[in-house]
Design a protein around this motif. Sequence first.
Motif, PDB file in Angstrom:
ATOM      1  N   PHE A  64      -6.176   3.198  -5.630  1.00  0.00           N
ATOM      2  CA  PHE A  64      -4.865   3.584  -6.125  1.00  0.00           C
ATOM      3  C   PHE A  64      -4.494   2.663  -7.287  1.00  0.00           C
ATOM      4  O   PHE A  64      -4.682   1.451  -7.207  1.00  0.00           O
TER       5      PHE A  64
ATOM      6  N   ASP B 150       3.255   1.667   2.947  1.00  0.00           N
ATOM      7  CA  ASP B 150       4.130   0.537   3.249  1.00  0.00           C
ATOM      8  C   ASP B 150       5.459   1.041   3.811  1.00  0.00           C
ATOM      9  O   ASP B 150       6.051   1.989   3.295  1.00  0.00           O
TER      10      ASP B 150
ATOM     11  N   LEU C 210      -4.047   1.294   4.230  1.00  0.00           N
ATOM     12  CA  LEU C 210      -3.161   1.932   3.264  1.00  0.00           C
ATOM     13  C   LEU C 210      -1.748   1.365   3.297  1.00  0.00           C
ATOM     14  O   LEU C 210      -0.859   1.872   2.616  1.00  0.00           O
TER      15      LEU C 210
ATOM     16  N   GLY D  64       0.826  -1.197   0.000  1.00  0.00           N
ATOM     17  CA  GLY D  64       0.000   0.000   0.000  1.00  0.00           C
ATOM     18  C   GLY D  64       0.861   1.248   0.000  1.00  0.00           C
ATOM     19  O   GLY D  64       2.085   1.188   0.161  1.00  0.00           O
ATOM     20  N   PRO D  65       0.249   2.420  -0.173  1.00  0.00           N
ATOM     21  CA  PRO D  65       1.018   3.661  -0.255  1.00  0.00           C
ATOM     22  C   PRO D  65       1.769   4.005   1.027  1.00  0.00           C
ATOM     23  O   PRO D  65       2.736   4.768   0.983  1.00  0.00           O
TER      24      PRO D  65
ATOM     25  N   ASP E 132      -1.450   1.944  -8.389  1.00  0.00           N
ATOM     26  CA  ASP E 132      -0.210   1.186  -8.192  1.00  0.00           C
ATOM     27  C   ASP E 132      -0.037   0.629  -6.778  1.00  0.00           C
ATOM     28  O   ASP E 132       0.644  -0.368  -6.596  1.00  0.00           O
ATOM     29  N   THR E 133      -0.615   1.292  -5.784  1.00  0.00           N
ATOM     30  CA  THR E 133      -0.393   0.885  -4.391  1.00  0.00           C
ATOM     31  C   THR E 133      -1.750   0.746  -3.688  1.00  0.00           C
ATOM     32  O   THR E 133      -2.132   1.587  -2.892  1.00  0.00           O
TER      33      THR E 133
ATOM     34  N   GLN F 175      -0.957  12.333   8.228  1.00  0.00           N
ATOM     35  CA  GLN F 175      -0.256  12.299   6.940  1.00  0.00           C
ATOM     36  C   GLN F 175       0.381  13.644   6.614  1.00  0.00           C
ATOM     37  O   GLN F 175       1.464  13.697   6.009  1.00  0.00           O
TER      38      GLN F 175
END
Length: 404
Positions: free
Chosen positions: A370, A23, A46, A20-21, A372-373, A197
């Motif tokens: 997402f 990670d 995520l 996930g984004p 890609d992730t 975040q």
Amino acid sequence: MTGHPAPAQPAHDTPDGPPGPLDGLRVIDLATVVMGPYAARILGDLGADVIKIEAPGGDVMRQLHRRTEDGLGALMLNLNRNKRSAVLDLKSEEGRQDALDIIATADVLITNMRPRALKKLGLTYDDLAEANPRLVYCQAAGFRSDSPYADRAAYDEVVQATSGMVDLMRRATGKPAYVPTVMADKVCGLAIVQAVQAALLARVRTGRGQRVEVPMADTMFAFTLLEHIGGRAFEPPHGEVGFPRSLAPRHEAVPTKDGYACVLPYSVANVRDFFQEVGRADLAEDPRFADRDSMRQHIGHLYDLIAQYTPARTGAEWAEFCARAGIPFAPVLDLDRAGEHEYWSQGGMLALADHPDEGAYRVIGTPFHFSDTPAALRRHCPTLGQHTEEVRAEVRATLRARRT
């Protein structure tokens, strides 16, 4: 929830699939009930490695709506997925030291403990920042820590009352009622995710973590007033508080021949098309609905008129007409039958998964997509203390590596 949900996902308790984004980030969930654990779960969805530190008795959510005497609560299954559980007695010297060691390896700490308890346990930001200056420390209790209310208990209903949400219900319905969902907990959980975040992004630039405070009362006060501050936004005031459309009489779903629906002519053209469709050309040209300002002044009467005509057709008939006319429309979802609705079943928002202990259960999907992730179910909700020794071993190895 009946219907044909997505196929069951395989049972597993180790991350797999694309990362996930988030990670590579470690998050410590030192919170209970809904708000903090919800925020930590989203970070886990995520891709973050979330370690939930629980007291020997466990989070109270474990006991809510259990299917079996010693099973997991229904809310717990989705609220605390994508986490590992470590049981520590923070009141003991060993448990507190274990907690300090785990936090020393973390990127983020989320807690809803009140200031007095954090100080007593030696778990304030000042206690932890020297050993881990990159830590993003999120304190999310009911009220600001610098206020006289800092150590007051703050459940969802308390915050709804304090923030003005209950007064909105009074203005809309005549009764000072609570919104029938844990609105404050969930909204504040989302605010925690956003704030954490942002602090992580700041850390990329500065190399330093920081203390982030997300008081529930402040968050919900800002949330409530955004559109409802009304004429009180000006000094001197230029009218009362309240967003007229939301507080208008009959601002509610309307009856159809076979249920209820949201039929919401929103523009002047929408109103004209609706009344022409039901054979009321006179209302289509009514000066009360001739422009947006006039329509806003008579919005309650408009809603009342709409409700008089919608029972003549089925929801499907209204859906067809509204789609053709560009009028906002939706049938009212029966939560018991949500699994039959093609939008939710096809979108994976109610997929089946196999928990190693609880068996098949419905996973409430993650509304982030997402390319890609992807966000995903990587770990089922853990049993109490399932990963205590695993986490201890990892942390000891990490701290040894840092010393050498």
